[in-house]
Design a protein around this motif. Structure first.
Motif, short mmCIF file in Angstrom:
data_model
loop_
_atom_site.label_atom_id
_atom_site.label_comp_id
_atom_site.label_asym_id
_atom_site.label_seq_id
_atom_site.Cartn_x
_atom_site.Cartn_y
_atom_site.Cartn_z
N GLN A 1 0.85 -1.18 0.00
CA GLN A 1 0.00 0.00 0.00
C GLN A 1 0.90 1.25 0.00
O GLN A 1 2.09 1.15 0.28
N PRO A 2 0.33 2.43 -0.27
CA PRO A 2 1.15 3.64 -0.28
C PRO A 2 1.95 3.87 1.00
O PRO A 2 3.06 4.35 0.95
N SER A 3 1.40 3.48 2.15
CA SER A 3 2.10 3.70 3.41
C SER A 3 2.89 2.47 3.87
O SER A 3 3.36 2.43 5.00
N SER A 4 3.05 1.48 3.01
CA SER A 4 3.75 0.27 3.41
C SER A 4 4.88 -0.03 2.43
O SER A 4 5.00 0.58 1.38
N THR A 5 5.70 -1.00 2.79
CA THR A 5 6.82 -1.43 1.95
C THR A 5 6.70 -2.92 1.67
O THR A 5 6.00 -3.64 2.38
N VAL A 6 7.42 -3.39 0.66
CA VAL A 6 7.47 -4.82 0.37
C VAL A 6 8.46 -5.44 1.36
O VAL A 6 9.57 -4.94 1.54
N PRO A 7 8.07 -6.52 2.02
CA PRO A 7 8.94 -7.14 3.03
C PRO A 7 10.25 -7.67 2.45
O PRO A 7 10.34 -8.04 1.28
N ASP A 8 11.24 -7.68 3.32
CA ASP A 8 12.51 -8.30 2.99
C ASP A 8 12.97 -9.13 4.18
O ASP A 8 12.37 -9.07 5.26
#
Length: 144
Positions: free
Chosen positions: A50-57
């Motif tokens: 989402q706009p306020s989230s990041t893709v996990p690593d």
């Protein structure tokens, strides 16, 4: 005399060789540890940031058997275990920071799936994590 020394030396070498502990860390492929892995699939679906989230690593540290990373909303971390001589990999329950974001449900699922992992496969710079029951991976990452 030389034959007698060889005869006595062989059992001593065998005894020394058998002193290895069963819980010694497994030699992992160099590219598994200390490598940043970015999530590409969560239970067969691409992760939707989402706009306020990041893709996990995910990062598996070679020192201390700890892992850490960034989930959709928070930083997280825990411990991992590699079983010697096998592709078995497991994770502890993961601790995380407490921010909320639009990707919270996906993050909760991601952090629930990590401790369910039982084994891994690396192929073409992709890390696939499987549980003990299913043929399809729970999580798939690409090397970054």
């Amino acid at each position: 005399m030389s034959t007698l020394r060889s005869f006595l030396l062989l059992p001593a070498l065998l005894l020394l060789g058998s002193c290895a502990k069963d819980d010694e860390p497994v030699p992992a492929p160099v590219y598994l540890l200390d490598q940043r892995w970015v999530l590409t699939e969560l239970e067969g679906q691409p992760p939707v940031a989402q706009p306020s989230s990041t893709v996990p690593d995910l990062l598996l540290n070679s020192v201390g058997s700890t892992n850490n990373g960034r989930a959709f909303c928070n930083q997280y971390g825990g411990k991992y275990t590699l079983r010697a001589g096998s592709p078995q990999l497991s994770f502890s329950t993961q601790a995380s920071t407490y921010a909320t974001c639009a990707g919270q449900d996906a993050e909760n699922r991601y952090l629930t799936l990590l401790p369910m992992v039982a084994r891994y496969v690396i192929s073409h710079r992709r890390l696939s994590l499987y549980d003990a029951q299913h043929a399809e991976p729970l999580l798939v990452f690409k090397a970054e």
